[in-house]
Design a protein around this motif. Structure first.
Motif, PDB file in Angstrom:
ATOM      1  N   GLY A 148       0.810  -1.223   0.000  1.00  0.00           N
ATOM      2  CA  GLY A 148       0.000   0.000   0.000  1.00  0.00           C
ATOM      3  C   GLY A 148       0.839   1.266   0.000  1.00  0.00           C
ATOM      4  N   ARG A 149       1.858   1.323   0.862  1.00  0.00           N
ATOM      5  CA  ARG A 149       2.674   2.529   0.995  1.00  0.00           C
ATOM      6  C   ARG A 149       3.494   2.796  -0.267  1.00  0.00           C
ATOM      7  NH1 ARG A 149       4.955   6.088   4.735  1.00  0.00           N
ATOM      8  NH2 ARG A 149       2.837   6.087   5.538  1.00  0.00           N
ATOM      9  N   ILE A 150       4.138   1.772  -0.837  1.00  0.00           N
ATOM     10  CA  ILE A 150       4.985   2.037  -2.010  1.00  0.00           C
ATOM     11  C   ILE A 150       4.130   2.451  -3.200  1.00  0.00           C
ATOM     12  CG2 ILE A 150       5.152  -0.372  -2.837  1.00  0.00           C
ATOM     13  CD1 ILE A 150       7.937   2.329  -2.952  1.00  0.00           C
ATOM     14  N   LEU A 151       2.933   1.871  -3.325  1.00  0.00           N
ATOM     15  CA  LEU A 151       2.046   2.257  -4.430  1.00  0.00           C
ATOM     16  C   LEU A 151       1.634   3.724  -4.287  1.00  0.00           C
ATOM     17  CD1 LEU A 151       0.617   1.398  -7.006  1.00  0.00           C
ATOM     18  CD2 LEU A 151      -1.319   0.622  -5.608  1.00  0.00           C
ATOM     19  N   ASP A 152       1.377   4.149  -3.066  1.00  0.00           N
ATOM     20  CA  ASP A 152       1.044   5.537  -2.781  1.00  0.00           C
ATOM     21  C   ASP A 152       2.178   6.465  -3.248  1.00  0.00           C
ATOM     22  OD1 ASP A 152      -0.383   7.653  -1.812  1.00  0.00           O
ATOM     23  OD2 ASP A 152      -0.006   7.255   0.316  1.00  0.00           O
ATOM     24  N   LEU A 153       3.422   6.088  -2.913  1.00  0.00           N
ATOM     25  CA  LEU A 153       4.587   6.900  -3.296  1.00  0.00           C
ATOM     26  C   LEU A 153       4.827   6.881  -4.810  1.00  0.00           C
ATOM     27  CD1 LEU A 153       6.912   5.747  -0.363  1.00  0.00           C
ATOM     28  CD2 LEU A 153       6.097   8.088  -0.713  1.00  0.00           C
ATOM     29  N   ILE A 154       4.533   5.749  -5.448  1.00  0.00           N
ATOM     30  CA  ILE A 154       4.679   5.655  -6.915  1.00  0.00           C
ATOM     31  C   ILE A 154       3.674   6.594  -7.575  1.00  0.00           C
ATOM     32  CG2 ILE A 154       4.341   4.143  -8.924  1.00  0.00           C
ATOM     33  CD1 ILE A 154       5.362   1.795  -7.137  1.00  0.00           C
ATOM     34  N   LYS A 155       2.422   6.536  -7.110  1.00  0.00           N
ATOM     35  CA  LYS A 155       1.355   7.340  -7.734  1.00  0.00           C
ATOM     36  C   LYS A 155       1.537   8.835  -7.489  1.00  0.00           C
ATOM     37  CE  LYS A 155      -2.173   3.876  -8.379  1.00  0.00           C
ATOM     38  NZ  LYS A 155      -3.498   3.361  -8.035  1.00  0.00           N
ATOM     39  N   LYS A 156       2.232   9.176  -6.424  1.00  0.00           N
ATOM     40  CA  LYS A 156       2.548  10.588  -6.172  1.00  0.00           C
ATOM     41  C   LYS A 156       3.737  11.040  -7.025  1.00  0.00           C
ATOM     42  CE  LYS A 156       0.870  11.529  -1.492  1.00  0.00           C
ATOM     43  NZ  LYS A 156      -0.252  10.612  -1.472  1.00  0.00           N
ATOM     44  N   GLY A 157       4.330  10.107  -7.775  1.00  0.00           N
ATOM     45  CA  GLY A 157       5.474  10.442  -8.634  1.00  0.00           C
ATOM     46  C   GLY A 157       6.780  10.574  -7.870  1.00  0.00           C
ATOM     47  N   VAL A 158       6.807  10.110  -6.605  1.00  0.00           N
ATOM     48  CA  VAL A 158       8.003  10.256  -5.763  1.00  0.00           C
ATOM     49  C   VAL A 158       8.919   9.041  -5.913  1.00  0.00           C
ATOM     50  CG1 VAL A 158       8.825  10.667  -3.421  1.00  0.00           C
ATOM     51  CG2 VAL A 158       6.587  11.529  -4.094  1.00  0.00           C
ATOM     52  N   ALA A 159       8.332   7.836  -5.861  1.00  0.00           N
ATOM     53  CA  ALA A 159       9.116   6.603  -6.049  1.00  0.00           C
ATOM     54  C   ALA A 159       9.017   6.219  -7.517  1.00  0.00           C
ATOM     55  CB  ALA A 159       8.575   5.497  -5.154  1.00  0.00           C
ATOM     56  N   LYS A 160      10.107   6.415  -8.245  1.00  0.00           N
ATOM     57  CA  LYS A 160      10.085   6.145  -9.689  1.00  0.00           C
ATOM     58  C   LYS A 160      10.582   4.727  -9.956  1.00  0.00           C
ATOM     59  CE  LYS A 160      10.401  10.958 -11.133  1.00  0.00           C
ATOM     60  NZ  LYS A 160      10.171  11.524  -9.791  1.00  0.00           N
ATOM     61  N   MET A 161       9.699   3.906 -10.551  1.00  0.00           N
ATOM     62  CA  MET A 161       9.992   2.483 -10.764  1.00  0.00           C
ATOM     63  C   MET A 161      10.337   2.156 -12.216  1.00  0.00           C
ATOM     64  SD  MET A 161       9.870   0.810  -7.960  1.00  0.00           S
ATOM     65  CE  MET A 161       9.718   1.574  -6.370  1.00  0.00           C
ATOM     66  N   ASP A 162      10.411   3.181 -13.071  1.00  0.00           N
ATOM     67  CA  ASP A 162      10.583   2.911 -14.508  1.00  0.00           C
ATOM     68  C   ASP A 162      11.952   2.317 -14.863  1.00  0.00           C
ATOM     69  OD1 ASP A 162      11.382   5.505 -13.638  1.00  0.00           O
ATOM     70  OD2 ASP A 162      11.746   6.071 -15.717  1.00  0.00           O
ATOM     71  N   LYS A 163      12.919   2.382 -13.916  1.00  0.00           N
ATOM     72  CA  LYS A 163      14.237   1.784 -14.186  1.00  0.00           C
ATOM     73  C   LYS A 163      14.555   0.658 -13.198  1.00  0.00           C
ATOM     74  CE  LYS A 163      16.049   6.162 -15.942  1.00  0.00           C
ATOM     75  NZ  LYS A 163      16.827   7.341 -15.535  1.00  0.00           N
ATOM     76  N   ALA A 164      13.573   0.256 -12.405  1.00  0.00           N
ATOM     77  CA  ALA A 164      13.789  -0.828 -11.426  1.00  0.00           C
ATOM     78  C   ALA A 164      13.703  -2.170 -12.148  1.00  0.00           C
ATOM     79  CB  ALA A 164      12.736  -0.749 -10.318  1.00  0.00           C
ATOM     80  N   GLN A 165      14.829  -2.848 -12.244  1.00  0.00           N
ATOM     81  CA  GLN A 165      14.903  -4.064 -13.060  1.00  0.00           C
ATOM     82  C   GLN A 165      14.514  -5.334 -12.301  1.00  0.00           C
ATOM     83  OE1 GLN A 165      15.396  -4.421 -16.268  1.00  0.00           O
ATOM     84  NE2 GLN A 165      15.739  -2.253 -16.653  1.00  0.00           N
ATOM     85  N   LEU A 166      14.380  -5.242 -10.978  1.00  0.00           N
ATOM     86  CA  LEU A 166      14.139  -6.458 -10.197  1.00  0.00           C
ATOM     87  C   LEU A 166      13.064  -6.230  -9.147  1.00  0.00           C
ATOM     88  CD1 LEU A 166      14.989  -9.333  -9.217  1.00  0.00           C
ATOM     89  CD2 LEU A 166      16.757  -8.244  -7.844  1.00  0.00           C
ATOM     90  N   ILE A 167      12.089  -7.142  -9.094  1.00  0.00           N
ATOM     91  CA  ILE A 167      11.117  -7.123  -8.001  1.00  0.00           C
ATOM     92  C   ILE A 167      11.103  -8.506  -7.338  1.00  0.00           C
ATOM     93  CG2 ILE A 167       9.174  -7.549  -9.617  1.00  0.00           C
ATOM     94  CD1 ILE A 167       7.393  -6.008  -7.534  1.00  0.00           C
ATOM     95  N   VAL A 168      11.240  -8.502  -6.008  1.00  0.00           N
ATOM     96  CA  VAL A 168      11.191  -9.735  -5.218  1.00  0.00           C
ATOM     97  C   VAL A 168       9.902  -9.725  -4.421  1.00  0.00           C
ATOM     98  CG1 VAL A 168      12.299 -11.085  -3.392  1.00  0.00           C
ATOM     99  CG2 VAL A 168      13.713  -9.741  -4.966  1.00  0.00           C
ATOM    100  N   MET A 169       9.225 -10.874  -4.354  1.00  0.00           N
ATOM    101  CA  MET A 169       8.069 -11.005  -3.468  1.00  0.00           C
ATOM    102  C   MET A 169       8.353 -12.091  -2.459  1.00  0.00           C
ATOM    103  SD  MET A 169       4.859 -10.538  -5.965  1.00  0.00           S
ATOM    104  CE  MET A 169       5.371  -9.908  -7.527  1.00  0.00           C
ATOM    105  N   ASP A 170       8.557 -11.664  -1.212  1.00  0.00           N
ATOM    106  CA  ASP A 170       8.786 -12.609  -0.120  1.00  0.00           C
ATOM    107  C   ASP A 170       7.440 -12.865   0.543  1.00  0.00           C
ATOM    108  OD1 ASP A 170       9.849 -14.194   1.809  1.00  0.00           O
ATOM    109  OD2 ASP A 170      11.224 -12.719   2.627  1.00  0.00           O
ATOM    110  N   GLU A 171       7.170 -14.121   0.904  1.00  0.00           N
ATOM    111  CA  GLU A 171       5.838 -14.521   1.386  1.00  0.00           C
ATOM    112  C   GLU A 171       4.824 -14.255   0.266  1.00  0.00           C
ATOM    113  OE1 GLU A 171       5.562 -16.017   4.300  1.00  0.00           O
ATOM    114  OE2 GLU A 171       7.553 -15.539   5.064  1.00  0.00           O
ATOM    115  N   ALA A 172       5.141 -14.771  -0.923  1.00  0.00           N
ATOM    116  CA  ALA A 172       4.354 -14.467  -2.129  1.00  0.00           C
ATOM    117  C   ALA A 172       2.904 -14.924  -2.011  1.00  0.00           C
ATOM    118  CB  ALA A 172       5.004 -15.125  -3.350  1.00  0.00           C
ATOM    119  N   ASP A 173       2.655 -16.005  -1.277  1.00  0.00           N
ATOM    120  CA  ASP A 173       1.265 -16.459  -1.155  1.00  0.00           C
ATOM    121  C   ASP A 173       0.398 -15.399  -0.489  1.00  0.00           C
ATOM    122  OD1 ASP A 173       2.676 -16.874   1.211  1.00  0.00           O
ATOM    123  OD2 ASP A 173       1.411 -18.533   1.857  1.00  0.00           O
TER     124      ASP A 173
END
Length: 425
Positions: free
Chosen positions: A164-189
């Motif tokens: 929830g928090r990172i999506l909020d920061l992305i949508k505010k244009g503060v956390a820019k993910m357009d060059k983030a090449q790796l996403i890890v999901m821990d506890e993916a279930d």
């Protein structure tokens, strides 16, 4: 921050500040390896220094399987038990691939709880302390948004976040993910359950099309399969789950009425050799009531649940982790990936409704192949769930004996009995 300057030809391992060796016996969940060394993966020397200073001597099975594949850039779907080294399996290749010349977000680690985010950022900072400037940031709900915005105004290479928090920061244009090449999901279930999956899909839409996805979990329900077929490209599948429960955990049940539970718990406290214990209840109200009872009985006790203020939760988690209290009463908030090595006893004061919750709860003891004890207080209403969980996990939960052999859950007793004084790796 100390960065060691090491000249070519130095014996760099002699400069390391290693923690005391862990001489406790370990089970095959972490010892049945191919015999690889961390040096085999062509990692930066500075990262190896951080690995060894964490006390990680050799890779565990999930690390052996994951590290070379993750370094090659391929997607991974990994199924491995909690407490077998999953965090190292993804943090090591992630940190190896950070390019310090680039001042943008390069990797994001998604976790379902605030406590897990803080724990992962702590491990990342320790692992990368010799790398010379890797910037790691944890961001979770329940904390000041303005602080996060100010931090993202400076260089951040790795973000460890709740959705929830990172999506909020992305949508505010503060956390820019357009060059983030790796996403890890821990506890993916958990991350791909109904609670979070829409947020995760949204976050991924802001990332490059050619990003790498690493999924790690102990259980893989249908939601994970659906997500995998939609987003992962020819993932490398790792399955280290021939059996679901950790090998070092002995499981018992005590048949009681609701009114006998506190008395039974008091008896367990007086008879068991508890290093630290985690006691689970099924509601926040019961957590607080039980913690009060335990304190009245004269035992040291903290409690933690999701309705508490974040600042207080952080303090309780930190203090319990540092051994300031022997017993912690909590809800299922605490079942995901929380790694406290000293916990050797888990008690289900209230028995869980499903196998997945049971598995995550008892996995809080027996971390990284060590021994642990799980004791379940069962009322007549829980009998059906007990049988169900035994069948689903193909495990045997035995009636509690009048005295429990200490070698099953107390490390020094096992060592004396078996003559094991050196770790198995």
């Amino acid at each position: 921050m100390l960065i060691l300057a090491i000249r070519f030809g130095d014996d760099w391992k002699k400069c390391l500040e290693l923690p005391p060796r862990d001489t406790r016996m370990r089970t095959s969940d972490v010892t049945s390896t191919k015999g690889n060394e961390f040096e085999d993966y062509c990692l930066k020397r500075e990262l190896l220094m951080g690995i060894f200073e964490m006390g990680w001597e050799k890779p565990s099975p999930v690390q052996e399987e994951s590290i070379p594949i993750a370094l090659s850039g391929r997607d991974i779907l990994a199924r491995a038990k909690n407490g077998t080294g999953k965090s190292g399996a993804y943090l090591i290749p992630l940190l190896e691939r950070i390019d310090l010349k680039k001042d943008h977000i390069q990797a994001i680690v998604m976790v379902p709880t605030r406590e897990l985010a803080l724990q992962m950022s702590q491990i990342s900072i320790q692992l990368s302390k010799h790398l010379g400037g890797v910037k790691v940031m944890a961001t979770t709900g329940g904390t000041n948004l303005r602080d996060d915005i100010m931090r993202l105004d400076e260089t951040v290479h790795v973000v460890i976040a709740t959705p929830g928090r990172i999506l909020d920061l992305i949508k505010k244009g503060v956390a820019k993910m357009d060059k983030a090449q790796l996403i890890v999901m821990d506890e993916a279930d958990k991350l791909l359950s109904q609670d979070f999956v829409v947020l995760i899909e949204d976050i991924i839409s802001f990332m490059p099309k050619d990003r790498q996805i690493l999924l790690y979990s102990a259980t893989f329900p249908i939601s994970v399969q659906k997500f995998m077929s939609k987003h992962l490209k020819k993932p490398y599948e790792i399955n280290l789950m021939e059996e679901l429960t950790l090998k070092g955990i002995t499981q018992y049940y005590a048949y009681v009425t609701e009114r006998q539970k506190v008395h039974c718990l008091n008896t367990l406290f007086s008879r068991l050799q508890i290093n630290q214990s985690i006691i689970f209840c099924n509601s926040t109200q019961r957590v607080e009531l039980l913690a009060k009872k335990i304190t009245q009985l004269g035992y040291s006790c903290f409690y933690i649940h999701a309705k508490m203020m974040q600042e207080y939760r952080n303090r309780v988690f930190h203090d319990f982790r540092n051994g300031l209290c022997r017993n912690l009463v909590c809800t299922d908030l605490f079942t995901r990936g929380i790694d406290i090595q000293a916990v050797n006893v888990v008690i289900n004061f209230d028995f869980p409704k499903n196998a997945e919750t049971y598995l995550h709860r008892i996995g809080r003891s027996g971390r990284f192949g060590h021994l642990g004890l799980a004791i379940n207080l069962i009322t007549s209403e829980d009998r059906y769930n007990l049988k169900n969980i035994e069948d689903q996990l193909v495990t045997d939960i035995k009636p509690i004996p009048s005295s429990i052999d200490k070698s099953l859950y107390v490390a020094e007793f096992h060592s004396r009995r078996t003559g094991v004084h050196e770790p198995t790796f």
